[in-house]
Design an enzyme around this catalytic site. Sequence first.
Site, PDB file in Angstrom:
ATOM      1  N   GLY A   9       0.817  -1.224   0.000  1.00 42.15           N
ATOM      2  CA  GLY A   9       0.000   0.000   0.000  1.00 42.15           C
ATOM      3  C   GLY A   9       0.843   1.263   0.000  1.00 42.15           C
ATOM      4  O   GLY A   9       2.074   1.210   0.017  1.00 42.15           O
ATOM      5  N   ASP A  32       2.148  -8.865   1.947  1.00 41.78           N
ATOM      6  CA  ASP A  32       0.940  -8.293   1.329  1.00 41.78           C
ATOM      7  C   ASP A  32       0.126  -9.414   0.704  1.00 41.78           C
ATOM      8  O   ASP A  32       0.640 -10.515   0.492  1.00 41.78           O
ATOM      9  CB  ASP A  32       1.331  -7.239   0.264  1.00 41.78           C
ATOM     10  CG  ASP A  32       0.164  -6.292  -0.032  1.00 41.78           C
ATOM     11  OD1 ASP A  32       0.135  -5.208   0.582  1.00 41.78           O
ATOM     12  OD2 ASP A  32      -0.717  -6.664  -0.829  1.00 41.78           O
ATOM     13  N   ILE A  33      -1.124  -9.109   0.372  1.00 39.53           N
ATOM     14  CA  ILE A  33      -2.014 -10.116  -0.230  1.00 39.53           C
ATOM     15  C   ILE A  33      -1.574 -10.465  -1.652  1.00 39.53           C
ATOM     16  O   ILE A  33      -1.814 -11.559  -2.139  1.00 39.53           O
ATOM     17  CB  ILE A  33      -3.480  -9.583  -0.227  1.00 39.53           C
ATOM     18  CG1 ILE A  33      -4.478 -10.682  -0.600  1.00 39.53           C
ATOM     19  CG2 ILE A  33      -3.635  -8.393  -1.146  1.00 39.53           C
ATOM     20  CD1 ILE A  33      -4.833 -11.602   0.527  1.00 39.53           C
ATOM     21  N   ASP A  50      -2.324 -13.358   3.620  1.00 36.85           N
ATOM     22  CA  ASP A  50      -3.690 -12.854   3.801  1.00 36.85           C
ATOM     23  C   ASP A  50      -3.854 -12.603   5.291  1.00 36.85           C
ATOM     24  O   ASP A  50      -3.910 -13.557   6.080  1.00 36.85           O
ATOM     25  CB  ASP A  50      -4.710 -13.899   3.316  1.00 36.85           C
ATOM     26  CG  ASP A  50      -6.140 -13.420   3.597  1.00 36.85           C
ATOM     27  OD1 ASP A  50      -7.095 -14.107   3.185  1.00 36.85           O
ATOM     28  OD2 ASP A  50      -6.306 -12.362   4.252  1.00 36.85           O
ATOM     29  N   TYR A 140     -15.051   3.549   7.235  1.00 40.11           N
ATOM     30  CA  TYR A 140     -13.603   3.596   7.510  1.00 40.11           C
ATOM     31  C   TYR A 140     -13.345   4.342   8.831  1.00 40.11           C
ATOM     32  O   TYR A 140     -12.606   3.857   9.686  1.00 40.11           O
ATOM     33  CB  TYR A 140     -12.932   4.328   6.348  1.00 40.11           C
ATOM     34  CG  TYR A 140     -11.478   4.627   6.493  1.00 40.11           C
ATOM     35  CD1 TYR A 140     -11.041   5.941   6.683  1.00 40.11           C
ATOM     36  CD2 TYR A 140     -10.516   3.622   6.404  1.00 40.11           C
ATOM     37  CE1 TYR A 140      -9.697   6.234   6.788  1.00 40.11           C
ATOM     38  CE2 TYR A 140      -9.165   3.913   6.502  1.00 40.11           C
ATOM     39  CZ  TYR A 140      -8.759   5.229   6.685  1.00 40.11           C
ATOM     40  OH  TYR A 140      -7.425   5.522   6.789  1.00 40.11           O
ATOM     41  N   LYS A 144     -11.735   2.999  12.345  1.00 42.77           N
ATOM     42  CA  LYS A 144     -10.525   3.598  12.929  1.00 42.77           C
ATOM     43  C   LYS A 144     -10.798   4.065  14.362  1.00 42.77           C
ATOM     44  O   LYS A 144      -9.973   3.895  15.253  1.00 42.77           O
ATOM     45  CB  LYS A 144     -10.027   4.772  12.076  1.00 42.77           C
ATOM     46  CG  LYS A 144      -9.431   4.334  10.744  1.00 42.77           C
ATOM     47  CD  LYS A 144      -8.231   3.408  10.950  1.00 42.77           C
ATOM     48  CE  LYS A 144      -7.594   2.986   9.642  1.00 42.77           C
ATOM     49  NZ  LYS A 144      -6.515   1.993   9.857  1.00 42.77           N
TER      50      LYS A 144
HETATM   51  C1  VAH Z   1      -8.424   8.306   2.944  1.00 40.32           C
HETATM   52  N1  VAH Z   1      -6.033   8.758   2.682  1.00 40.32           N
HETATM   53  O1  VAH Z   1      -8.623   9.241   2.207  1.00 40.32           O
HETATM   54  C2  VAH Z   1      -7.030   8.189   3.576  1.00 40.32           C
HETATM   55  C3  VAH Z   1      -6.969   8.936   4.877  1.00 40.32           C
HETATM   56  C4  VAH Z   1      -7.590  11.044   6.044  1.00 40.32           C
HETATM   57  C5  VAH Z   1      -7.629  10.299   4.793  1.00 40.32           C
HETATM   58  O2  VAH Z   1      -7.473   8.190   5.898  1.00 40.32           O
HETATM   59  O3  VAH Z   1      -9.265   7.489   3.192  1.00 40.32           O
END
Ligand code: VAH
Length: 314
Positions: A9, A32-33, A50, A140, A144
């Site tokens: 990544g 990495d995968i 994985d 996301y 987090k």
């Molecule tokens: C995203 N680059 O855009 C990542 C990051 C704050 C952004 O977490 O999802």
Amino acid sequence: KTLVIGAGGQIGTELVLALRQKKGSDTVVAADIKEHPSEALADGPYVQMDVLDRALVRNYIIENGVSEVYLLAALLSATAEKNPDFAWKLNMESLFTILDLGKEGCLKKIFWPSSIAVFGPTTPKSMTPQYTVMEPSTVYGISKQTGERWCEYYFNKFGVDVRSIRYPGLISYTSLPGGGTTDYAVDIFYQAKKRGTYDCFLSEDTRLPMMYMDDAIRATLELMDAPAEKIKVRSAYNIAGCSFTPAELTTEIKKHLPGFSISYQPDFRQAIADTWPDSIDDTQARQDWGWNEKYAVEELVTVMLENVDITKID
Ligand code: VAH
């Protein structure tokens, strides 16, 4: 030995390079995968992994004497909105696998990346503090925020030395980013150099916290090298680099490419960006472990235009 999971990544690639520089290539394993490593990762050990195969990950770490793990495998904000179930599974199960190995005493130190995506529409937008209201409204961001809660829990309950940073949008040229809302600020350099024009998926006045990758990698290594007693935050540290809008970035690019032009076609990622802060207060990181940024937007633009390789894009 150090293991970087998600080495293919945007951050993972740069972390492998920096860690190999620092510790020697053969002690830093890239995982990495993908079956084969990119050429950037070719100068050291690579393992296809994985991260959801818990037994495989556990056996690899124990059998190879891995003592430090950097866990970068995740779906980023835009991709996660399209695949919520898998995003939650990948982002969370991978973290539990590594935290549990820490709890068992198999790992000395763990790094796991958080993001400014933990902040939501009710968070104070300007100079967002280390401690504040956090109601993330993206898959996301929720993963987090939850991940930060679990990192702090495993530290407090089991003494797991896991450390984390809320990365801003990261800008780099070594590896292409994938699926981020802030990735317009990477795409723009490739398009500016290749076509002289860019169709931006965020509106011109969308101000977001950003950072050049070298600053982010240095912050990560400085945090991981800091004595444990200096680490007062076991969720994730705010750090700030520079904040800018697409319009401001365009002004900077035009100083190098006067003919560059931009158009704005906000898409679904605008709604994600609108929930995030426009700037970050990183006082706590500065006090605890001496964080300080080096790259302002001017230097960032210069180094990106000098280095992006337009043969990498179609
Ligand atoms: C995203 N680059 O855009 C990542 C990051 C704050 C952004 O977490 O999802």
